[in-house]
Scaffold this motif. Structure first.
Motif, PDB file in Angstrom:
ATOM      1  N   TYR A  25      17.053  18.520  48.376  1.00  0.00           N
ATOM      2  CA  TYR A  25      18.303  19.152  48.805  1.00  0.00           C
ATOM      3  C   TYR A  25      18.295  20.663  48.603  1.00  0.00           C
ATOM      4  N   PHE A  26      17.217  21.176  47.984  1.00  0.00           N
ATOM      5  CA  PHE A  26      17.175  22.623  47.719  1.00  0.00           C
ATOM      6  C   PHE A  26      15.730  23.037  47.478  1.00  0.00           C
ATOM      7  N   VAL A  27      15.389  24.270  47.859  1.00  0.00           N
ATOM      8  CA  VAL A  27      14.040  24.784  47.561  1.00  0.00           C
ATOM      9  C   VAL A  27      14.162  26.073  46.748  1.00  0.00           C
ATOM     10  N   ALA A  28      13.513  26.077  45.598  1.00  0.00           N
ATOM     11  CA  ALA A  28      13.491  27.286  44.760  1.00  0.00           C
ATOM     12  C   ALA A  28      12.053  27.797  44.684  1.00  0.00           C
ATOM     13  N   ASN A  29      11.882  28.962  44.101  1.00  0.00           N
ATOM     14  CA  ASN A  29      10.548  29.530  43.884  1.00  0.00           C
ATOM     15  C   ASN A  29      10.410  29.911  42.423  1.00  0.00           C
ATOM     16  N   GLN A  30       9.230  29.656  41.867  1.00  0.00           N
ATOM     17  CA  GLN A  30       9.010  30.080  40.475  1.00  0.00           C
ATOM     18  C   GLN A  30       8.654  31.557  40.458  1.00  0.00           C
ATOM     19  N   LYS A  31       9.401  32.312  39.657  1.00  0.00           N
ATOM     20  CA  LYS A  31       9.153  33.753  39.557  1.00  0.00           C
ATOM     21  C   LYS A  31       9.301  34.183  38.100  1.00  0.00           C
ATOM     22  N   ILE A  32       8.979  35.439  37.838  1.00  0.00           N
ATOM     23  CA  ILE A  32       9.235  35.933  36.474  1.00  0.00           C
ATOM     24  C   ILE A  32      10.437  36.881  36.491  1.00  0.00           C
TER      25      ILE A  32
END
Ligand code: GLU
Length: 262
Positions: free
Chosen positions: A126-133
């Protein structure tokens, strides 16, 4: 003759055993029937992960909270607030709370991944996130590999951030925080130089004193988690149908637009 009698006894024993397990399966309620019989859905949610599950004016709110309400409304065909109960979970205990049946489902910023698929089932995303710092505003750090030789990196234990950090910065001085709040304080007090996590949650903690470096280390597909069990199949189908309605009717976009702060 004796041999035939022994074989007959073994045969009858096997038939009785098979019958028992058939009856057991027949009498055990599916997850969906158990939820309907109880009259409410029990959902594991985060309470420290804005904008998905967090406290505002003493009330648990967020995108995951709203999705959970929509799923309960879909199951019970009404929108009574009594059709749902929330249980607070964190990244370390959520899988255990699901598999010990303390909760029926998790709507808890949970990314789909292969290892997790071994112990639970996932809905459609239901959602797409991105791993970041996220670093302090004045920081010059521009990538995760920096931590292989320098500085200290915080991750929240039990998250995919922990896994990614071990892959991309295996030699980093890693500080495992129990909560996002703890990670936030470590960064604020210069005990670490960055937090690795989902950009949308990091943004929820960015009060202007930090910046999120625009380089992504993994795509995180959020989904509802359900027990990996033959009794969960109709519940999974129902959750997928509820999410499909949210996506098709663009209701999910509306929900997101109410929470997004970046
Ligand atoms: N989505 C990531 C995970 O499932 C990180 C967010 C979280 O804390 O849940 O691990």
């Amino acid at each position: 003759m004796k041999k035939y009698i022994s074989l007959l006894i073994i045969f009858l024993f096997v038939i009785v055993l098979a019958g028992c397990s058939f009856l057991k399966n027949k009498t055990e309620l599916s997850d969906m029937d158990a939820i309907k019989k109880r009259g409410y859905l029990i959902v594991g949610v985060k309470s420290d992960s804005p904008p998905f599950g967090y406290y505002k004016d003493g009330k648990l709110v967020g995108i995951d909270i709203e999705i959970a309400h929509n799923i309960a409304n879909y199951i019970f065909k009404n929108d009574s607030p009594a059709n749902i109960k929330f249980v607070k979970v964190n990244a370390q205990n959520r899988i255990q709370k699901l598999n010990s049946k303390e909760v029926d489902i998790l709507v808890a910023t949970m990314s789909i991944n292969e290892k997790r698929k071994l112990v639970m089932s996932f809905s459609i995303p239901y959602f797409v996130a991105n791993q970041k710092i996220m670093v302090r505003k004045t920081s010059k750090i521009s990538h995760l590999q920096y931590f292989n030789k320098n500085g200290r990196l915080a991750v929240v234990m039990g998250t995919t951030g922990e896994k990614i950090s071990r892959l991309i910065a295996p030699n980093a001085r890693l500080i495992g925080a129990r909560t996002y709040n703890e990670a936030y304080n470590l960064l604020l007090n210069s005990q670490v130089d960055a937090i690795l996590g989902d950009d949308c949650i990091l943004a929820g903690y960015n009060d202007g004193r930090f910046k999120i470096v625009n380089r992504a280390y993994s795509r995180e597909y959020y989904a509802v988690a359900i027990r990996k069990d033959e009794h969960s199949k109709d519940l999974l189908n129902c959750i997928n149908a509820a999410i499909t309605v949210l996506l098709d009717e663009k209701k999910l976009n509306l929900i997101k637009s109410r929470y997004f702060i970046y």
